[in-house]
Design a protein around this motif. Structure first.
Motif, mmCIF file in Angstrom:
data_model
loop_
_atom_site.group_PDB
_atom_site.id
_atom_site.type_symbol
_atom_site.label_atom_id
_atom_site.label_comp_id
_atom_site.label_asym_id
_atom_site.label_seq_id
_atom_site.Cartn_x
_atom_site.Cartn_y
_atom_site.Cartn_z
ATOM 1 N N PHE A 9 -9.275 -8.787 18.622
ATOM 2 C CA PHE A 9 -8.660 -8.223 17.372
ATOM 3 C C PHE A 9 -7.002 -7.756 18.103
ATOM 4 C CE2 PHE A 9 -7.218 -4.334 15.234
ATOM 5 C CZ PHE A 9 -7.105 -4.729 13.994
ATOM 6 N N CYS A 10 -6.858 -7.244 19.369
ATOM 7 C CA CYS A 10 -5.609 -6.903 19.555
ATOM 8 C C CYS A 10 -4.921 -8.290 19.911
ATOM 9 C CB CYS A 10 -5.858 -6.160 21.016
ATOM 10 S SG CYS A 10 -6.598 -4.538 21.053
ATOM 11 N N TYR A 11 -5.420 -9.111 20.379
ATOM 12 C CA TYR A 11 -4.631 -10.413 20.585
ATOM 13 C C TYR A 11 -4.102 -11.132 19.083
ATOM 14 C CZ TYR A 11 -5.660 -10.992 25.335
ATOM 15 O OH TYR A 11 -5.960 -11.009 26.660
ATOM 16 N N LEU A 12 -5.067 -10.750 18.006
ATOM 17 C CA LEU A 12 -4.444 -11.203 16.735
ATOM 18 C C LEU A 12 -3.540 -10.195 16.173
ATOM 19 C CD1 LEU A 12 -5.227 -13.154 14.276
ATOM 20 C CD2 LEU A 12 -6.936 -11.093 13.588
ATOM 21 N N VAL A 13 -3.451 -9.264 16.315
ATOM 22 C CA VAL A 13 -2.580 -8.239 15.807
ATOM 23 C C VAL A 13 -1.120 -8.504 16.802
ATOM 24 C CG1 VAL A 13 -1.550 -5.799 15.934
ATOM 25 C CG2 VAL A 13 -4.083 -6.559 15.123
ATOM 26 N N ALA A 14 -1.137 -8.947 17.773
ATOM 27 C CA ALA A 14 0.132 -9.103 18.658
ATOM 28 C C ALA A 14 0.470 -10.428 18.267
ATOM 29 C CB ALA A 14 -0.421 -9.184 20.370
ATOM 30 N N PHE A 15 -0.216 -11.595 18.107
ATOM 31 C CA PHE A 15 0.120 -12.577 17.431
ATOM 32 C C PHE A 15 0.934 -12.602 15.915
ATOM 33 C CE2 PHE A 15 -0.533 -16.607 15.110
ATOM 34 C CZ PHE A 15 -0.123 -17.481 16.007
ATOM 35 N N ILE A 16 0.259 -11.684 15.273
ATOM 36 C CA ILE A 16 0.634 -11.610 14.024
ATOM 37 C C ILE A 16 2.149 -10.829 13.974
ATOM 38 C CG2 ILE A 16 0.528 -10.365 11.722
ATOM 39 C CD1 ILE A 16 -2.455 -10.971 12.022
ATOM 40 N N LEU A 17 1.999 -9.868 14.896
ATOM 41 C CA LEU A 17 3.429 -9.034 15.095
ATOM 42 C C LEU A 17 4.653 -9.989 15.547
ATOM 43 C CD1 LEU A 17 2.402 -5.591 16.208
ATOM 44 C CD2 LEU A 17 3.118 -6.324 14.053
#
Length: 74
Positions: A9-17
């Motif tokens: 989830f943290c990787y996904l949020v970082a990718f989206i940002l």
């Protein structure tokens, strides 16, 4: 298991940002604040109906030739 999901989830949020930031930077780089306006030579003149001659439009820097008053009834 929960730690793996949290990490994903943290990787996904970082990718989206990072994607949103990259899109904003590209838009800021590609867009211009003001459009480039070019005027044709014909747009600088108008036809005077009294003399049937083409006259150049006055500049905004020139003093006015008419003064108008507006009366608003109350």
């Amino acid at each position: 298991m929960l730690a793996l999901l949290l990490q994903l989830f943290c990787y996904l949020v970082a990718f989206i940002l990072a994607t949103v930031l990259l899109m904003v930077l590209v838009l800021l780089y590609k867009t211009k604040p003001y459009p480039i306006i070019t005027r044709h030579k014909d747009e600088k003149f108008y036809l005077d109906p009294k003399t049937i001659k083409t006259i150049e439009f006055p500049s905004l820097d020139e003093p006015p030739t008419l003064e108008l008053s507006v009366i608003v009834p109350t």
